[in-house]
Scaffold this active site. Structure first.
Site, mmCIF file in Angstrom:
data_model
loop_
_atom_site.group_PDB
_atom_site.id
_atom_site.type_symbol
_atom_site.label_atom_id
_atom_site.label_comp_id
_atom_site.label_asym_id
_atom_site.label_seq_id
_atom_site.Cartn_x
_atom_site.Cartn_y
_atom_site.Cartn_z
ATOM 1 C CG ASP A 91 32.763 5.951 51.716
ATOM 2 O OD1 ASP A 91 31.998 6.522 52.512
ATOM 3 O OD2 ASP A 91 32.358 5.282 50.746
ATOM 4 C CD GLU A 153 26.661 7.157 50.162
ATOM 5 O OE1 GLU A 153 25.566 7.190 49.561
ATOM 6 O OE2 GLU A 153 27.709 7.645 49.686
#
Length: 450
Positions: A91, A153
């Site tokens: 991500d 994250e």
């Protein structure tokens, strides 16, 4: 394979890994934005596809508590060899404004030996570093490997604890390599030894029940935005030192690592001419071993939509980085108490936690795994490893350490000061990408030997 053969194998696969990195960068996997949920799913699917092509015993897309998709692939350890967990995340941060980028953020573009694009460094380069190493070994690494590519994250890894609990045995390892940090220079490898913690607060100041005319009532009555600004200004003294009593600052420690001169630092961050650095101590001490407070956003009318009224309320997000050794919850209370004590004119104030908190962390660098990393990285880069703190926060590192207390945790990466993680024109040094893959391949071989 000997080291020359390993290096040659890595060099052979790096062009393909770079091409797949570009494929991954083109997917806007901003999990924090619900509009990009499908893109994050597509990003995980591509990572699973690339990992699956390397013949793992298993490859799965997992999630916990409705969280983002994470990819886990496993290559069992040969008899007598350790298992290494290779971590990265797929991500990415929002772009911060596509129009501000020199080239489109999700169209990878090479300029002067660097690959530009959101996630090119943080942290899709980490994903493809791991995959390049597995390709160099033709899907048969010399030690056991568990590839773990997380998907949230950049949102603080909120469901990671649950994921680690639910799949504890699947993810258990002797050594954990986290490719989500940076090096002080393209040709100087680093092992991150400490990280600052993070707490965020939402502060709302209220002075009126409703807006009133600024001409008719201005003078005896203040406005909420001005009261909020006074409150926020109290967080620093006139020299820019954090003014919240009780927050920790580490002194007399070498954990800060390599320091850079002020002029180099100013150039790296793009500080405008005449703007002074705030605080005291070396740059490394200020960025890794001391608290830092920033205001990240304010809810108030824009200039274009403003009118001649006194604002009844205004609010802001205050972000606090914490020195290693600080207690995050206690620090959050100290900042909240400070804000309440410094709101002017009897204005009403509410202070609430914003998002989760991240404990600061310090890593123990003793042991054979760290010795192996120092040897492997120095051989690949041609320079000795630097041990250094970083100013950012990676909350999940403490979670890994708690969940797998017997594992050695190595924090590495292929970023450098020019990478602009989270910023406009994020980029990756293509030279470091190749060297970083070589270093990780050497590390697996070194762990096998030891």
């Amino acid at each position: 394979m000997n080291r020359d053969e390993i290096a040659a194998a890595v060099d052979a696969v790096v062009p393909g890994a770079r091409a797949d990195l570009e494929r991954l960068v083109r997917i806007p996997s901003v999990w924090a934005d619900p509009a990009h949920a499908d893109d994050t799913e597509a990003s995980a699917a591509l990572v699973a596809e690339l990992a699956g092509a390397l013949g793992p015993e298993s490859v799965e897309i997992l999630r916990a508590d409705g969280g983002a998709p994470a990819v886990v692939a496993r290559w069992p350890a040969p008899e007598g060899q350790p298992t290494v967990l290779l971590y990265a995340h797929h991500d990415v941060q929002p772009t911060g404004g596509d129009e501000l980028w020199t080239s489109p953020p999700f169209e990878p573009t090479e300029r002067d030996g660097r690959l530009y694009g959101r996630g090119a460094a943080d942290d899709k380069a980490g994903v493809l570093t791991h995959l390049a190493v597995l390709r160099a070994y033709d899907g048969r690494p010399p030690v056991g490997v568990t590839l773990f590519i997380e998907g949230e994250e950049e949102s603080g890894s909120p469901t990671l604890p649950a994921l680690l609990r639910e799949h504890h045995d699947l993810l258990a390892a002797d050594v954990i390599v986290i490719a989500d940090a940076a090096n002080p220079a393209v040709d100087v490898p680093a092992l991150t030894t400490s990280l600052r913690g993070l707490v965020d607060l939402v502060v709302e100041v209220s002075v009126l029940e409703h807006p009133v005319h600024s001409g008719v009532y201005g003078g005896p009555i203040g406005d909420a935005l001005t009261a909020l600004v006074h409150t926020l200004a109290s967080l620093h003294d006139e020299k820019g030192e954090v003014a919240v009593a009780g927050l920790r600052r580490n002194t007399g420690t070498d954990a800060a690592g390599v320091d850079v001169g002020e002029e180099q630092f100013r150039a790296e961050v793009g500080l405008l001419d005449g703007v002074e650095l705030i605080g005291s101590g070396t740059v490394a001490e200020r960025t890794t071993q001391a608290a830092a407070i920033s205001v990240l956003g304010i809810d108030a009318p824009t200039v274009a939509s403003s009118s001649n009224v006194l604002l009844p309320r205004a609010r802001a997000v205050v972000s606090v980085r914490l020195a290693p050794g600080e207690d995050a919850e206690a620090a959050r209370d100290l900042v909240a108490d400070h804000l309440r004590a410094h709101v002017p004119w009897g204005s009403h104030i509410e202070v609430e936690p914003h998002l989760g908190l991240a404990e600061p962390f310090r890593l123990d660098t003793d042991g054979s795994a760290y010795d192996a990393a120092r040897a492997a990285f120095a051989e690949a880069y041609g320079n000795a490893v630097v041990e250094m703190g970083i100013g950012g926060s990676i909350p999940f590192i403490a979670e890994f350490a708690r969940t797998f207390p017997g594992a050695a945790v190595l924090v590495t990466g292929v970023g450098d000061p020019a990478s602009r993680w989270h910023g406009i024109d994020e980029s990756l040094s293509l030279e470091m990408f190749g060297t970083g893959a070589r270093a990780e391949a050497f590390l697996l071989d070194e762990l096998r030997r030891r």
